[in-house]
Write an enzyme that holds these catalytic residues in place. Sequence first.
Site, PDB file in Angstrom:
ATOM      1  N   ASP A  13      42.734  50.603  46.233  1.00 13.14           N
ATOM      2  CA  ASP A  13      42.635  49.350  45.244  1.00 13.14           C
ATOM      3  C   ASP A  13      43.821  49.775  44.043  1.00 13.14           C
ATOM      4  OD1 ASP A  13      41.403  51.862  44.251  1.00 13.14           O
ATOM      5  OD2 ASP A  13      39.717  50.847  43.465  1.00 13.14           O
ATOM      6  N   ASP A  18      45.871  56.459  42.623  1.00 15.24           N
ATOM      7  CA  ASP A  18      46.465  55.773  43.757  1.00 15.24           C
ATOM      8  C   ASP A  18      47.924  55.707  43.898  1.00 15.24           C
ATOM      9  OD1 ASP A  18      43.757  53.781  44.932  1.00 15.24           O
ATOM     10  OD2 ASP A  18      43.860  54.257  42.888  1.00 15.24           O
ATOM     11  N   ILE A 129      41.234  55.026  49.957  1.00 12.67           N
ATOM     12  CA  ILE A 129      41.078  55.502  48.469  1.00 12.67           C
ATOM     13  C   ILE A 129      40.715  54.467  47.505  1.00 12.67           C
ATOM     14  CG2 ILE A 129      42.714  57.249  48.655  1.00 12.67           C
ATOM     15  CD1 ILE A 129      44.977  55.709  47.863  1.00 12.67           C
ATOM     16  N   ASP A 251      42.191  60.557  44.091  1.00 15.88           N
ATOM     17  CA  ASP A 251      42.851  59.697  45.121  1.00 15.88           C
ATOM     18  C   ASP A 251      43.772  60.743  45.892  1.00 15.88           C
ATOM     19  OD1 ASP A 251      40.890  57.627  45.377  1.00 15.88           O
ATOM     20  OD2 ASP A 251      42.493  56.501  44.157  1.00 15.88           O
TER      21      ASP A 251
END
Length: 319
Positions: A13, A18, A129, A251
Amino acid sequence: MSVKRKKLLIDTDAGVDDAQAILIALQDPDVDVIGITCVMGNADAKQVGLNVLRILKVADKLDIPVFVGCNDPLLGDKKPASDYHGSDGFGDAPDKEAPDESLLQSEHAVTALVRLAKEHEGEMTLVCIGPLTNVAMAIRMDGTFGSRLKGCYIMGGNHEGKGNMTTSAEFNFYSDPEAAYVVLNQLKSPITIVTWETCDRHSLPWDWFQTFHHSQTVFGLFLSNIEKSVISNFYQPFFDQGICKNYEVVDQYAVASAIFDDVIIEGDAVYASVELRSPLTRGQMVVDWSNVTGNEHNVRIVKKINTEVIEEKLQKVVS
């Protein structure tokens, strides 16, 4: 003797953490990122796709296909997006030279997940993630999807009942509890979970982050730019009160665990599911530590991480 390259498919996302996690994978010479699927979470799914394109551009990897997926939870009970990473997931930091949305694949992320698992049967590791909606939908579309995976690594859930969105629910599982339930109970693949408490317990020293954050390389400047609002809005208030807060790594741990053998120091195989009905604990991962249910173990929960490896890999990204 050449090392066989690991094949990763990343479902994301696309917030700031991320971005760091994806760059760890993109920079490793022994990893092939064969695709990136996008799900709602830190931003809407299409915006997540645009964020991923920005990551790929700075890494000179725009040949990696990016697929936009589910923009609503399985039952349509959509939660407001978190403002932690800004309204666009990237700190609302503009990029006048961002890649055009025409580079996003027309194929839906869920059908891409199913297709790529078939094309790379037994070789592809799935790293999740973000909320698990895309993956749950892939299971619904093809019940054999998970059995084709080499393994699945998830950042999400909580093994001590401590939440970061509610008193007892972590963000990714809270965003779509039904999807998390489906994945844990029906994926039929080895699942490794890096939970919220494990990430919180393994946050990194602020002194280390200051060096990392002030790198003047292309990657360093990119990450610093998209993280400015996070530092200003969520870290600076602590410092203004004289509180020294560590830097949260989330993540990044899931991706690194999937790639490097020396990241996970300790983990336990257990049965775990997700609470769906209670108004107090909806979205909480419930772990059967004492084997009360007698159910077969379905996940490995990471409890201890080698933070020195993570520091090294992140520092390498911005060097």
